[in-house]
Structure formats: structure tokens, C-alpha cells
Enzyme design. Structure first.
Site, PDB file in Angstrom:
ATOM      1  N   TRP A 183       0.860  -1.195   0.000  1.00 41.80           N
ATOM      2  CA  TRP A 183       0.000   0.000   0.000  1.00 41.80           C
ATOM      3  C   TRP A 183       0.892   1.238   0.000  1.00 41.80           C
ATOM      4  O   TRP A 183       1.867   1.285   0.745  1.00 41.80           O
ATOM      5  CB  TRP A 183      -0.921   0.033   1.236  1.00 41.80           C
ATOM      6  N   GLU A 224      -2.965  -2.928  -2.575  1.00 43.77           N
ATOM      7  CA  GLU A 224      -4.124  -2.368  -1.852  1.00 43.77           C
ATOM      8  C   GLU A 224      -4.424  -0.951  -2.338  1.00 43.77           C
ATOM      9  O   GLU A 224      -3.604  -0.057  -2.217  1.00 43.77           O
ATOM     10  CB  GLU A 224      -3.814  -2.347  -0.348  1.00 43.77           C
ATOM     11  N   LYS A 226      -6.827   2.671  -2.471  1.00 42.60           N
ATOM     12  CA  LYS A 226      -7.522   3.534  -1.512  1.00 42.60           C
ATOM     13  C   LYS A 226      -8.078   4.724  -2.270  1.00 42.60           C
ATOM     14  O   LYS A 226      -7.395   5.277  -3.128  1.00 42.60           O
ATOM     15  CB  LYS A 226      -6.525   3.995  -0.444  1.00 42.60           C
ATOM     16  N   ASP A 257      -9.520  -3.230   1.095  1.00 40.15           N
ATOM     17  CA  ASP A 257      -9.676  -2.749   2.478  1.00 40.15           C
ATOM     18  C   ASP A 257     -11.084  -2.172   2.589  1.00 40.15           C
ATOM     19  O   ASP A 257     -11.472  -1.302   1.803  1.00 40.15           O
ATOM     20  CB  ASP A 257      -8.592  -1.692   2.759  1.00 40.15           C
ATOM     21  N   HIS A 260     -11.736   1.628   2.293  1.00 45.21           N
ATOM     22  CA  HIS A 260     -11.070   2.383   1.231  1.00 45.21           C
ATOM     23  C   HIS A 260     -11.932   2.708   0.026  1.00 45.21           C
ATOM     24  O   HIS A 260     -11.420   2.978  -1.054  1.00 45.21           O
ATOM     25  CB  HIS A 260      -9.823   1.634   0.765  1.00 45.21           C
ATOM     26  N   HIS A 284      -8.506  -6.476   3.989  1.00 43.65           N
ATOM     27  CA  HIS A 284      -8.281  -5.792   5.255  1.00 43.65           C
ATOM     28  C   HIS A 284      -9.657  -5.468   5.774  1.00 43.65           C
ATOM     29  O   HIS A 284     -10.346  -4.611   5.216  1.00 43.65           O
ATOM     30  CB  HIS A 284      -7.525  -4.471   5.049  1.00 43.65           C
ATOM     31  N   ASP A 292     -12.853   8.568   7.978  1.00 43.16           N
ATOM     32  CA  ASP A 292     -11.771   7.778   8.545  1.00 43.16           C
ATOM     33  C   ASP A 292     -12.039   6.298   8.280  1.00 43.16           C
ATOM     34  O   ASP A 292     -13.187   5.875   8.243  1.00 43.16           O
ATOM     35  CB  ASP A 292     -11.691   8.053  10.044  1.00 43.16           C
ATOM     36  N   ASP A 294     -10.313   3.489   9.862  1.00 46.47           N
ATOM     37  CA  ASP A 294      -9.583   2.516  10.680  1.00 46.47           C
ATOM     38  C   ASP A 294     -10.100   2.312  12.089  1.00 46.47           C
ATOM     39  O   ASP A 294      -9.331   2.231  13.040  1.00 46.47           O
ATOM     40  CB  ASP A 294      -8.101   2.894  10.703  1.00 46.47           C
ATOM     41  N   ASP A 323      -7.317  -4.521   9.946  1.00 42.07           N
ATOM     42  CA  ASP A 323      -6.519  -3.301   9.825  1.00 42.07           C
ATOM     43  C   ASP A 323      -7.243  -2.128  10.483  1.00 42.07           C
ATOM     44  O   ASP A 323      -8.129  -1.536   9.882  1.00 42.07           O
ATOM     45  CB  ASP A 323      -6.260  -3.000   8.332  1.00 42.07           C
TER      46      ASP A 323
HETATM   47  C1  RNT Z   1      -3.898   2.628   4.921  1.00 45.37           C
HETATM   48  C2  RNT Z   1      -3.979   1.192   4.569  1.00 45.37           C
HETATM   49  C3  RNT Z   1      -2.862   0.343   5.072  1.00 45.37           C
HETATM   50  C4  RNT Z   1      -2.443   0.698   6.467  1.00 45.37           C
HETATM   51  C5  RNT Z   1      -1.537  -0.296   7.135  1.00 45.37           C
HETATM   52  C6  RNT Z   1      -0.841   0.280   8.308  1.00 45.37           C
HETATM   53  O1  RNT Z   1      -5.006   3.323   4.574  1.00 45.37           O
HETATM   54  O2  RNT Z   1      -5.184   0.667   4.984  1.00 45.37           O
HETATM   55  O3  RNT Z   1      -3.189  -0.978   4.949  1.00 45.37           O
HETATM   56  O4  RNT Z   1      -3.538   0.880   7.303  1.00 45.37           O
HETATM   57  O5  RNT Z   1      -0.712  -0.852   6.216  1.00 45.37           O
HETATM   58 ZN    ZN Z   2      -5.501  -1.453   4.857  1.00 42.19          ZN
END
Ligand code: RNT
Ligand code: ZN
Length: 416
Positions: A183, A224, A226, A257, A260, A284, A292, A294, A323
Site C-alpha cells: 500500500w 491495496e 484507496k 480494504d 477504502h 483488510h 476515517d 480505521d 486493519d
Molecule cells: C492505509 C492502509 C494500510 C495501512 C496499514 C498500516 O489506509 O489501509 O493498509 O492501514 O498498512
Molecule cells: Zn488497509
């Protein structure tokens, strides 16, 4: 009633609905979830990076963050002792463990810098997944693999190549594959004048990285995407289309993810399409909240829907990782809640009469399909889950919380 008695009653109830709970528990025990190390220290790592960059942020200052490899390993151990089943751990390159005052920059990392992690994993029978770290570094201030500066770009290409070798080392040492996920944060805050040039450079960088010799049966490389980052609101180089096409053409994997994509765009709906065109894919699982991405994974509708797609598509085809990074609550609790919720979602999916439901759809009997889906929502899944925890030797229900609080008092509180 004992946990076992409750389970036995639930088993009969599910049996009448056409669901085999014993088979569900057996299947659940075989699904590893890769637990991300970076929840334990707010994505800081041990290579002296300092502040987190790359458009991601861990907010909060709950006491007790792991500051050393020993502390992080101890905390991961504590978390894993409260999570049923055998799992995997997910490391970032920034978690290299340097010894005797040695330090090398990220382009010079070697397997030996991860020997401590291999030892940790071996002793516990865990697999390791890996991630090159292309953020929180002076050379990542502007861009990484898509940089217009050839020296910067070379540095990061060399870093990811080094990570490929380290991934293969993990796989060989531990006798299980290593998923290596790339990523990058590269992008622009405002409307770009040229979207093609950075993407062409990213494509070329990936080509160079993948040109080195590595064992594709051992290392599963994933990319990955985003849709945006903080400070990269208008454009990211590594968009979904970019990576999906790149992965398909170059026989590597896509990692999706769940935080994302656009807010109404669901990863659960993407899995079946990916699995029709790829042998495997990676995930993920996280929880997006507004801008946000995460937050700790909850047992919410989307997590359950993702789990259903994993079960229906074949759990062995989906490399499953979590993640998130929440620094505002006890970090071990964050891991335990997230991991256990992912497993509960998988169990929920395993406790559905999936074949029967699919058949009803084929028959266009949507009335009965909806009725069953809704009625099953109040079946006693919790009794099956509690039994799973009991037979796996971990605390049942919220009993794990007392252990986390004890650990907080005895261990975390000492970290000043
Ligand atoms: C960031 C990605 C990535 C990170 C990690 C720390 O937006 O999701 O995967 O969160 O690699
Ligand atoms: Zn991620």
C-alpha cells in the site's frame, strides 16, 4: 445451564433449521485471521520513524502503548490468549528488530532483522504476513513508488524488493505462505493536472519489483488501493481500477480494504466478482466512519455480509487480515474485540443454511428467503460462540475483559 448444555440446546434448534453446528465449529477453527501488529503501538514501529505520515492517523493517547519489540510481543501474546483458534500475525517492515545498536534504512532491510519475529511465530505456531512500509519516513514526504524523483523511486523499489525476500524467508521458516501487501499513500490534495504520469511510474515500479526472482507458491503479493487519504483528497495514484487491472495482468492479488471505498460502496459486494477472476484475494477488514477508515471491527451488518461472502466463496481463497488502529482505548481490548468479532461474523455465516437460501433465490422464492434470513437472526448463535470459546480454552463472553484490566494494571500502567 452450563456452556455445553446451552450449546446442545442450540444445536437442536439449528438442526431443525437445516444447520449443522458441529460442522460450523470445525470450519471456524480452520479459518485464520491475520492480526495486525500495528494496533499495539499506534503504527509507530521500531525503526525510528517518529510521526505517522501518509494520510493515516491514530488518534487518542490511552496509556500503555507498546514501545519496544518485547512489549509489543507480550501484548500480542496477551491478546492472542483471549482469542479462540490459531491465527496469523501481520507485520510491517517498520517493525524490524535491530540488535546491538545496528540500524539500516528501509532499502537495506534483510531477513535477519526479522529473526526475532520468526522465533516468536515459531514458538506459537503462527504464520506471518508482511507489508513494506512506504510512509512515516523522510523519503516518503512527497511520493514513493510513483515519485518523479528517480532516486526516491529507486529507494522505495529497493525497499519493496527487500521485503519480498523477507516475505519468502518468513514462508520458508514457518512452512506457510506469506501474504505481502503493498500500500502506498501517493496522491494529491487537489485536482491533478496529469493523472497518467504518476500512475505510469507506479506501474513501472511494480514491474521492476516483481521482476526479481521469488517463489510465487510461498509469497502471495497483493496490492491495496484507496480512494483517498488525509491530504490526498482529490487523487490517489493507487486507485482501485489501477490495482485491479495491474493484479489481473500480472497474476498477483488484489487486497480490498473495507475502509477504502466510497461510503455507500460495499466490499462485501465485490468479493464474488473478484473470486470469479482471481484464484485468491486478500482483505483488510476494518470499519470506516465518515472520512476515517480505521476503527475497531464491530459485529455490524457489513462485517457479517463480508463474512458470508468469504464462506460462500471459499474461506481458503480469501486471505483475511484486520486493519485498524485506535489509540483512544485499551489497545489489547481493541485487538480482542476486533478479532473475536471477525470470528463471530464468520460463525454467523457458517450458521446459515446457505445452500437452501441459494436455492430459494434460484426459485425466485424471495418471500421464504427473506423470512428465513430474518428469523435466523434471533437464533442462539451466542451459545454456539460461547462453546467455541470454551473448547478452545479462552474466556467465555466478557470474562476476557477482566484479564485485560488486570494486565493493564500490572503491566501497561508501568509504561510511563
Ligand atoms: C492505509 C492502509 C494500510 C495501512 C496499514 C498500516 O489506509 O489501509 O493498509 O492501514 O498498512
Ligand atoms: Zn488497509
Amino acid at each position: 445451564m452450563t456452556v455445553k448444555e446451552r450449546y446442545e440446546a442450540a444445536r437442536e434448534m439449528y438442526k431443525a433449521a437445516g444447520v449443522d453446528t458441529d460442522a460450523a465449529l470445525e470450519a471456524l477453527a480452520k479459518i485464520p485471521v491475520s492480526m495486525h501488529c500495528w494496533q499495539g503501538d499506534d503504527v509507530i514501529g521500531f525503526d525510528g520513524a517518529g510521526a505517522l505520515s501518509g494520510g493515516i492517523q491514530a488518534t487518542g493517547n490511552y496509556p500503555g502503548r507498546a514501545r519496544t519489540p518485547e512489549e509489543l510481543m507480550m501484548d500480542m501474546d496477551k491478546a492472542l490468549s483471549l482469542i479462540p483458534g490459531r491465527h496469523r500475525i501481520n507485520l510491517h517492515a517498520s517493525y524490524a528488530v535491530f540488535e546491538d545498536g545496528e540500524w539500516v534504512d528501509r532499502d537495506k532491510l534483510e531477513p535477519k532483522h526479522f529473526a526475532k519475529w520468526v522465533q516468536f511465530a515459531k514458538e506459537r505456531g503462527l504464520g506471518i504476513d508482511f507489508n513494506p512500509t512506504l510512509f512515516s519516513h523522510p523519503k516518503a514526504e512527497n511520493a514513493t513508488l510513483s515519485s518523479e524523483d528517480p532516486e526516491i523511486r529507486k529507494f522505495w523499489i529497493d525497499h519493496v524488493k527487500a521485503c519480498l525476500k523477507i516475505s519468502q524467508y518468513f514462508a520458508e521458516e514457518l512452512g506457510t505462505h506469506c501474504a505481502m501487501n503493498i500500500w502506498i499513500p501517493d496522491g494529491f490534495k487537489d485536482i491533478p493536472a496529469d493523472r497518467t504520469a504518476p500512475r505510469a511510474r507506479l506501474k513501472d515500479s511494480l514491474d521492476q519489483i516483481l521482476s526479481i526472482d521469488y517463489d510465487k507458491d510461498k509469497v502471495f503479493v497483493a496490492v491495496e488501493s484507496k480512494v483517498f487519504g488525509i491530504g490526498f483528497e482529490s487523487f490517489t495514484v493507487g486507485s482501485h481500477e489501477f490495482y485491479m487491472n495491474y493484479a489481473a495482468k500480472n497474476d498477483i492479488l488484489c487486497l480490498l480494504d473495507s475502509g477504502h471505498y466510497h461510503p455507500t460502496e460495499m466490499v462485501s459486494d465485490k468479493i464474488s466478482s473478484m473470486l470469479l477472476f482471481f484464484d485468491k484475494m486478500a482483505l483488510h477488514v476494518t470499519r470506516p466512519v465518515r472520512w476515517d477508515s480505521d476503527h475497531v471491527v464491530l459485529l455490524d451488518d457489513e462485517t457479517k455480509e463480508i463474512a458470508k461472502e468469504i464462506i460462500r466463496g471459499g474461506a481458503d481463497r480469501v486471505l483475511l487480515a484486520l486493519d485498524f488502529f485506535d489509540a483512544s482505548i485499551n489497545r489489547i481490548s481493541a485487538w480482542v474485540v476486533g478479532m473475536r468479532n471477525m470470528q463471530k461474523a464468520l460463525l454467523n455465516a457458517l450458521l446459515l443454511p446457505n445452500e437452501q437460501l441459494a436455492k430459494l433465490q434460484e426459485e425466485r422464492n424471495f418471500t421464504k428467503q427473506m423470512m428465513i434470513q430474518e428469523e435466523l437472526k434471533t437464533y442462539p448463535m451466542g451459545d454456539v460462540w460461547d462453546y467455541f470459546c470454551e473448547i478452545n480454552g479462552v474466556p467465555v463472553k466478557e470474562a476476557w475483559y477482566d484479564e485485560v484490566m488486570k494486565y493493564e494494571k500490572e503491566v501497561l500502567a508501568e509504561r510511563k
